[in-house]
Write a protein that holds these residues in place. Structure first.
Motif, PDB file in Angstrom:
ATOM      1  N   ARG A 149       0.850  -1.193   0.000  1.00 12.14           N
ATOM      2  CA  ARG A 149       0.000   0.000   0.000  1.00 12.14           C
ATOM      3  C   ARG A 149       0.886   1.243   0.000  1.00 12.14           C
ATOM      4  NH1 ARG A 149      -3.911  -3.191  -1.665  1.00 12.14           N
ATOM      5  NH2 ARG A 149      -4.698  -4.588  -0.057  1.00 12.14           N
ATOM      6  N   THR A 150       0.406   2.316  -0.622  1.00 13.51           N
ATOM      7  CA  THR A 150       1.185   3.552  -0.700  1.00 13.51           C
ATOM      8  C   THR A 150       0.481   4.660   0.068  1.00 13.51           C
ATOM      9  OG1 THR A 150       0.124   4.480  -2.659  1.00 13.51           O
ATOM     10  CG2 THR A 150       1.860   2.837  -3.023  1.00 13.51           C
ATOM     11  N   ASP A 151       1.220   5.744   0.301  1.00 11.05           N
ATOM     12  CA  ASP A 151       0.612   6.883   0.998  1.00 11.05           C
ATOM     13  C   ASP A 151       0.037   7.916   0.032  1.00 11.05           C
ATOM     14  OD1 ASP A 151       2.893   8.018  -0.007  1.00 11.05           O
ATOM     15  OD2 ASP A 151       3.588   8.845   1.911  1.00 11.05           O
ATOM     16  N   ARG A 152       0.116   7.615  -1.272  1.00 10.63           N
ATOM     17  CA  ARG A 152      -0.422   8.509  -2.312  1.00 10.63           C
ATOM     18  C   ARG A 152       0.021   9.951  -2.082  1.00 10.63           C
ATOM     19  NH1 ARG A 152      -6.661   6.243  -2.763  1.00 10.63           N
ATOM     20  NH2 ARG A 152      -6.109   4.044  -3.013  1.00 10.63           N
ATOM     21  N   GLY A 153       1.326  10.082  -1.914  1.00 12.49           N
ATOM     22  CA  GLY A 153       1.892  11.416  -1.725  1.00 12.49           C
ATOM     23  C   GLY A 153       1.536  12.046  -0.398  1.00 12.49           C
ATOM     24  N   GLY A 154       1.319  11.198   0.619  1.00 14.26           N
ATOM     25  CA  GLY A 154       0.991  11.708   1.942  1.00 14.26           C
ATOM     26  C   GLY A 154      -0.487  11.950   2.171  1.00 14.26           C
ATOM     27  N   ARG A 155      -1.333  11.543   1.219  1.00 16.63           N
ATOM     28  CA  ARG A 155      -2.773  11.810   1.340  1.00 16.63           C
ATOM     29  C   ARG A 155      -3.521  10.718   2.089  1.00 16.63           C
ATOM     30  NH1 ARG A 155      -1.689  13.054  -3.980  1.00 16.63           N
ATOM     31  NH2 ARG A 155      -2.761  11.189  -4.744  1.00 16.63           N
ATOM     32  N   VAL A 156      -2.973   9.510   2.175  1.00 12.28           N
ATOM     33  CA  VAL A 156      -3.662   8.415   2.865  1.00 12.28           C
ATOM     34  C   VAL A 156      -2.697   7.701   3.800  1.00 12.28           C
ATOM     35  CG1 VAL A 156      -5.272   8.062   0.954  1.00 12.28           C
ATOM     36  CG2 VAL A 156      -3.165   6.725   1.044  1.00 12.28           C
ATOM     37  N   ASP A 157      -3.256   6.943   4.726  1.00  6.64           N
ATOM     38  CA  ASP A 157      -2.463   6.150   5.666  1.00  6.64           C
ATOM     39  C   ASP A 157      -2.195   4.784   5.041  1.00  6.64           C
ATOM     40  OD1 ASP A 157      -1.401   4.650   7.722  1.00  6.64           O
ATOM     41  OD2 ASP A 157      -2.845   5.335   9.229  1.00  6.64           O
ATOM     42  N   PRO A 158      -0.944   4.466   4.700  1.00  2.00           N
ATOM     43  CA  PRO A 158      -0.667   3.189   4.027  1.00  2.00           C
ATOM     44  C   PRO A 158      -0.819   1.976   4.926  1.00  2.00           C
ATOM     45  CG  PRO A 158       1.385   4.291   4.575  1.00  2.00           C
ATOM     46  CD  PRO A 158       0.285   5.255   4.927  1.00  2.00           C
ATOM     47  N   TRP A 159      -0.943   2.188   6.241  1.00  2.00           N
ATOM     48  CA  TRP A 159      -1.015   1.075   7.186  1.00  2.00           C
ATOM     49  C   TRP A 159      -2.453   0.618   7.452  1.00  2.00           C
ATOM     50  CZ3 TRP A 159       3.839   0.670   6.605  1.00  2.00           C
ATOM     51  CH2 TRP A 159       4.705   1.766   6.738  1.00  2.00           C
ATOM     52  N   GLU A 160      -3.439   1.360   6.987  1.00  2.00           N
ATOM     53  CA  GLU A 160      -4.821   1.090   7.391  1.00  2.00           C
ATOM     54  C   GLU A 160      -5.415  -0.172   6.785  1.00  2.00           C
ATOM     55  OE1 GLU A 160      -7.263   4.542   6.750  1.00  2.00           O
ATOM     56  OE2 GLU A 160      -6.898   5.217   8.810  1.00  2.00           O
ATOM     57  N   THR A 161      -4.877  -0.628   5.669  1.00  2.00           N
ATOM     58  CA  THR A 161      -5.384  -1.845   5.039  1.00  2.00           C
ATOM     59  C   THR A 161      -4.270  -2.869   4.910  1.00  2.00           C
ATOM     60  OG1 THR A 161      -4.971  -0.944   2.834  1.00  2.00           O
ATOM     61  CG2 THR A 161      -7.174  -0.630   3.743  1.00  2.00           C
ATOM     62  N   MET A 162      -4.664  -4.120   4.795  1.00  2.00           N
ATOM     63  CA  MET A 162      -3.714  -5.225   4.753  1.00  2.00           C
ATOM     64  C   MET A 162      -2.949  -5.249   3.428  1.00  2.00           C
ATOM     65  SD  MET A 162      -4.696  -9.150   5.586  1.00  2.00           S
ATOM     66  CE  MET A 162      -4.901  -8.741   7.317  1.00  2.00           C
ATOM     67  N   PRO A 163      -1.667  -5.645   3.448  1.00  2.00           N
ATOM     68  CA  PRO A 163      -0.913  -5.782   2.197  1.00  2.00           C
ATOM     69  C   PRO A 163      -1.583  -6.774   1.252  1.00  2.00           C
ATOM     70  CG  PRO A 163       0.532  -6.009   4.109  1.00  2.00           C
ATOM     71  CD  PRO A 163      -0.865  -6.001   4.627  1.00  2.00           C
ATOM     72  N   GLY A 164      -1.453  -6.521  -0.044  1.00  2.00           N
ATOM     73  CA  GLY A 164      -2.004  -7.444  -1.024  1.00  2.00           C
ATOM     74  C   GLY A 164      -1.328  -8.806  -0.979  1.00  2.00           C
ATOM     75  N   TYR A 165      -0.102  -8.863  -0.462  1.00  2.00           N
ATOM     76  CA  TYR A 165       0.641 -10.126  -0.379  1.00  2.00           C
ATOM     77  C   TYR A 165       0.730 -10.637   1.061  1.00  2.00           C
ATOM     78  CZ  TYR A 165       4.204  -6.387   0.020  1.00  2.00           C
ATOM     79  OH  TYR A 165       4.908  -5.246   0.351  1.00  2.00           O
ATOM     80  N   TRP A 166      -0.294 -10.360   1.865  1.00  2.00           N
ATOM     81  CA  TRP A 166      -0.275 -10.754   3.280  1.00  2.00           C
ATOM     82  C   TRP A 166       0.017 -12.249   3.457  1.00  2.00           C
ATOM     83  CZ3 TRP A 166       0.193  -8.915   8.002  1.00  2.00           C
ATOM     84  CH2 TRP A 166      -0.234  -9.672   9.099  1.00  2.00           C
ATOM     85  N   ASP A 167      -0.692 -13.111   2.728  1.00  5.04           N
ATOM     86  CA  ASP A 167      -0.489 -14.551   2.883  1.00  5.04           C
ATOM     87  C   ASP A 167       0.951 -14.943   2.549  1.00  5.04           C
ATOM     88  OD1 ASP A 167      -3.089 -14.931   3.665  1.00  5.04           O
ATOM     89  OD2 ASP A 167      -3.802 -15.579   1.698  1.00  5.04           O
TER      90      ASP A 167
END
Length: 249
Positions: free
Chosen positions: A219-237
């Protein structure tokens, strides 16, 4: 590679067993899958941060109570989120928030986010950490600096977050020499925008730099506009399987 230039951290660091420190997902109503995945047996978790409403909120939240209860019942350490705001918040404000976390959510420790790094702020941070530890007894204190702080901070807490930022910076980062005086279980690295193809390289950097608690996400922060930690990584498993099931406390 630049992250291998330090001679202070030797090759013995490459056999470090890694585990997750979760910086804090979105509210359980918004991220039910994320919170549910954390209690899957075998997930190598060191701790999870609970951030109700930029802190504990003004009243107990039933959804957060349930999420924290499930984690604690699974034997997972839950840390209350305290925003230090680089020293702008007062001791009294932080302790008040801490009391609410303890009273309502029975947290096992605290994550002091946006913690100062300079030597002048060390006495006040140490005072706060000492007071929190007195409340907790056997609790766990993590200082969320996001970069290497003055070495004295290592004596104030159980763990320090010495990197928090994008993969574009992490892949060229260098570890501070003084960290070699401490074991790997004292340090945490949070890295966002890590492509799946560079996951193994990111894990190798963490081991080499001597950090046993990590959280990597695509996940990215989209230039500081969003929190990259709020959702699970796409490669979590995938990252769970790479880290394995064994975790040393």
């Amino acid at each position: 590679m630049p992250h291998l230039t330090s001679t202070a951290v030797g090759t013995a660091s490459t056999d470090i067993r890694l585990g997750f420190g979760v910086p804090g997902y979105a509210h359980p109503l918004l991220a039910p899958l994320e919170w549910g995945e954390l209690t899957r047996p075998g997930t190598p978790l060191h701790w999870v941060v609970l951030n109700v409403a930029d802190g504990p909120g003004t009243r107990p939240d039933p959804h957060c109570l349930a999420a924290a209860g499930r984690l604690r019942n699974a034997g997972i350490r839950v840390l209350g989120h305290l925003d230090v705001r680089y020293g702008a918040r007062t001791f009294a404000e932080l302790i008040s928030d801490a009391h609410r976390y303890l009273d309502w959510y029975r947290v096992d420790g605290f994550f002091l986010d946006r913690c100062p790094t300079d030597r002048t702020a060390l006495p006040e941070v140490s005072r706060t950490a000492t007071t929190l530890r007195a409340f907790l007894g056997e609790g766990h204190i993590v200082l969320g600096h996001g970069s290497h702080p003055h070495p004295g901070y290592a004596e104030a807490a159980d763990q320090l977050v010495t990197f928090s930022g994008p993969w574009s910076e992490y892949r060229w980062s260098q570890v501070a020499e003084w960290t070699a005086d401490h074991p790997a279980d004292r340090f945490c690295h949070f890295v966002h925008s890590v492509p799946r193809g560079h996951l193994e390289e990111a894990l190798r950097i963490a081991r080499w730099q001597g950090a046993s608690t990590i959280y990597f996400t695509d996940r990215t922060d989209r230039g500081g506009r969003v929190d990259p930690w709020e959702t699970m990584p796409g490669y979590w498993d995938e990252i769970v399987s790479r880290l394995g099931t064994g975790v040393s406390e």
